[in-house]
Design a protein around this motif. Sequence first.
Motif, short mmCIF file in Angstrom:
data_model
loop_
_atom_site.label_atom_id
_atom_site.label_comp_id
_atom_site.label_asym_id
_atom_site.label_seq_id
_atom_site.Cartn_x
_atom_site.Cartn_y
_atom_site.Cartn_z
N SER A 102 0.84 -1.21 0.00
CA SER A 102 0.00 0.00 0.00
C SER A 102 0.87 1.25 0.00
O SER A 102 0.61 2.21 -0.74
CB SER A 102 -0.92 0.01 1.23
OG SER A 102 -1.80 -1.09 1.23
N ALA A 103 1.91 1.25 0.84
CA ALA A 103 2.80 2.41 0.93
C ALA A 103 3.48 2.69 -0.41
O ALA A 103 3.57 3.85 -0.84
CB ALA A 103 3.85 2.18 2.02
N ALA A 104 3.93 1.65 -1.07
CA ALA A 104 4.61 1.84 -2.36
C ALA A 104 3.69 2.51 -3.37
O ALA A 104 4.13 3.37 -4.15
CB ALA A 104 5.09 0.49 -2.89
N ARG A 105 2.41 2.15 -3.35
CA ARG A 105 1.46 2.74 -4.31
C ARG A 105 1.26 4.23 -4.05
O ARG A 105 0.93 4.99 -4.97
CB ARG A 105 0.11 2.00 -4.22
CG ARG A 105 -0.96 2.50 -5.20
CD ARG A 105 -0.50 2.36 -6.64
NE ARG A 105 -1.48 2.88 -7.59
CZ ARG A 105 -1.58 4.16 -7.93
NH1 ARG A 105 -0.77 5.06 -7.39
NH2 ARG A 105 -2.48 4.55 -8.81
N LEU A 106 1.47 4.66 -2.79
CA LEU A 106 1.31 6.07 -2.45
C LEU A 106 2.66 6.78 -2.31
O LEU A 106 2.76 7.84 -1.70
CB LEU A 106 0.50 6.22 -1.15
CG LEU A 106 -1.03 6.33 -1.34
CD1 LEU A 106 -1.60 5.00 -1.83
CD2 LEU A 106 -1.72 6.75 -0.06
N ALA A 107 3.70 6.18 -2.90
CA ALA A 107 5.05 6.77 -2.92
C ALA A 107 5.57 7.02 -1.52
O ALA A 107 6.22 8.03 -1.25
CB ALA A 107 5.07 8.06 -3.74
N MET A 108 5.33 6.05 -0.62
CA MET A 108 5.79 6.14 0.76
C MET A 108 6.85 5.07 1.00
O MET A 108 6.85 4.03 0.32
CB MET A 108 4.60 5.94 1.72
CG MET A 108 3.48 6.95 1.50
SD MET A 108 1.94 6.54 2.35
CE MET A 108 2.36 6.95 4.04
N PRO A 109 7.76 5.27 1.94
CA PRO A 109 8.86 4.32 2.12
C PRO A 109 8.40 3.00 2.76
O PRO A 109 7.48 2.97 3.58
CB PRO A 109 9.82 5.06 3.05
CG PRO A 109 8.94 6.01 3.81
CD PRO A 109 7.88 6.44 2.84
N PRO A 143 -1.84 -0.79 12.69
CA PRO A 143 -0.62 -0.14 12.21
C PRO A 143 -0.99 0.86 11.11
O PRO A 143 -1.85 0.59 10.27
CB PRO A 143 0.20 -1.30 11.62
CG PRO A 143 -0.55 -2.56 11.99
CD PRO A 143 -1.96 -2.16 12.19
N PHE A 144 -0.33 2.02 11.09
CA PHE A 144 -0.60 2.98 10.03
C PHE A 144 0.60 3.90 9.83
O PHE A 144 1.47 4.02 10.70
CB PHE A 144 -1.87 3.79 10.30
CG PHE A 144 -1.85 4.65 11.55
CD1 PHE A 144 -1.70 6.02 11.46
CD2 PHE A 144 -2.03 4.08 12.80
CE1 PHE A 144 -1.71 6.82 12.61
CE2 PHE A 144 -2.04 4.87 13.95
CZ PHE A 144 -1.88 6.24 13.86
N VAL A 145 0.65 4.50 8.65
CA VAL A 145 1.74 5.39 8.29
C VAL A 145 1.15 6.68 7.74
O VAL A 145 0.23 6.64 6.91
CB VAL A 145 2.67 4.78 7.22
CG1 VAL A 145 3.95 5.60 7.08
CG2 VAL A 145 3.00 3.33 7.53
N ILE A 146 1.68 7.83 8.20
CA ILE A 146 1.21 9.12 7.70
C ILE A 146 2.40 9.98 7.29
O ILE A 146 3.49 9.84 7.83
CB ILE A 146 0.37 9.87 8.76
CG1 ILE A 146 1.17 10.08 10.05
CG2 ILE A 146 -0.94 9.13 9.03
CD1 ILE A 146 0.48 10.97 11.07
N ALA A 158 8.91 13.97 2.56
CA ALA A 158 10.26 13.50 2.90
C ALA A 158 10.31 12.89 4.29
O ALA A 158 11.28 12.23 4.64
CB ALA A 158 11.26 14.65 2.81
N SER A 159 9.25 13.09 5.08
CA SER A 159 9.21 12.51 6.43
C SER A 159 7.85 11.87 6.70
O SER A 159 6.82 12.33 6.21
CB SER A 159 9.51 13.58 7.49
OG SER A 159 8.59 14.63 7.43
#
Length: 356
Positions: A102-109, A143-146, A158-159
Amino acid sequence: MTETNPNEIVIVKSENSKINTVDFSNLIFGRVFTDHMFVCDFEDGKWQTPQIMPYQAMTIEPSARVFHYGQAVFEGMKAYKDENGKIFLFRPNENCNRINKSAARLAMPKFPEDYFFKGLETLLRLDSEWIKPGVGNSLYIRPFVIATEPAISASPAASYRFIIICSPAKAYYNEPVRVLFAEKYSRSADGGVGFAKAAGNYAAQFYPTSLAQKKGFDQIIWTDASSHKYLEEAGTMNIFFRIHDKLITAPNNDRILDGVTRKSVIQLAKDLGIECEVRRVSVKEIKAAAKDGSLKEIFGTGTAAVISPVSAFEHADDVFEIDQIKDSYASLFKSTLLDIQHNLSDDKHGWRYEIR
């Protein structure tokens, strides 16, 4: 109290647990949270030292890119405790892989797998008292990433911040649900982010779902965006149809979430000798089966819901009630899954992951 464990996770323990203020017999899903949370920041091109700290509010800049461009992905998992106090996860590697997809699709690390598992295990050991034994009880894990970079130019951040929070849970849907087949609105489209657990996927479906709820329905079963002829998945669940004694479910594509419970049900059907076809399912086919009596069941699958039977559906002003049959596939799969998750039966596929 602050300490660092051998895996370089900085741990700040809560001085006072709030567990004694919680009525575990009357939980509302996703409203109560445990004493601790896991946090790890991505700065200067790499993930920093992970931390576990008391569950708390965070300070974040109003210009953080997550608020403006929606870089946010998440997962849903559960922890279970057996009668001997052992704690188990269910196929957590699938969740780890999927949040990175999922992160890769939204250009996240990508988040490191070892950080994911070490952080999760440490967090669950700290908050183990929040996991109550008994079938139907669990600890829901989010778990989640923002994107946290304070900048409003339209580009990837960038962060970032990776967080895990936990919430004690009981059954998500206690009763069979009524659903509406989508005719106008779409959840996702070809080439989009439907396969990802992106926060915006769910925000975009709240409005059409609210319209369905005003008509007396609980969920929408989404159809393909181009023709609205084929059934794909429900609002928070993958979907299965039983015609006679055969199960049918839509194939994965870039519009449909690759559900962990869905793939587990497909494998269990194989184990139990139940025919399961993974193919396109048309609205026309399901309505015809409902009319001639060959449609025996519709049920949704998902981490929160596990298995949720459908009691009725509507399409083009046609309403079809579905009788809840004895010895249903839905009840069979649910009991089989729960027994595996709660360490009450053999786990021949190695799906249980023990927190030691």
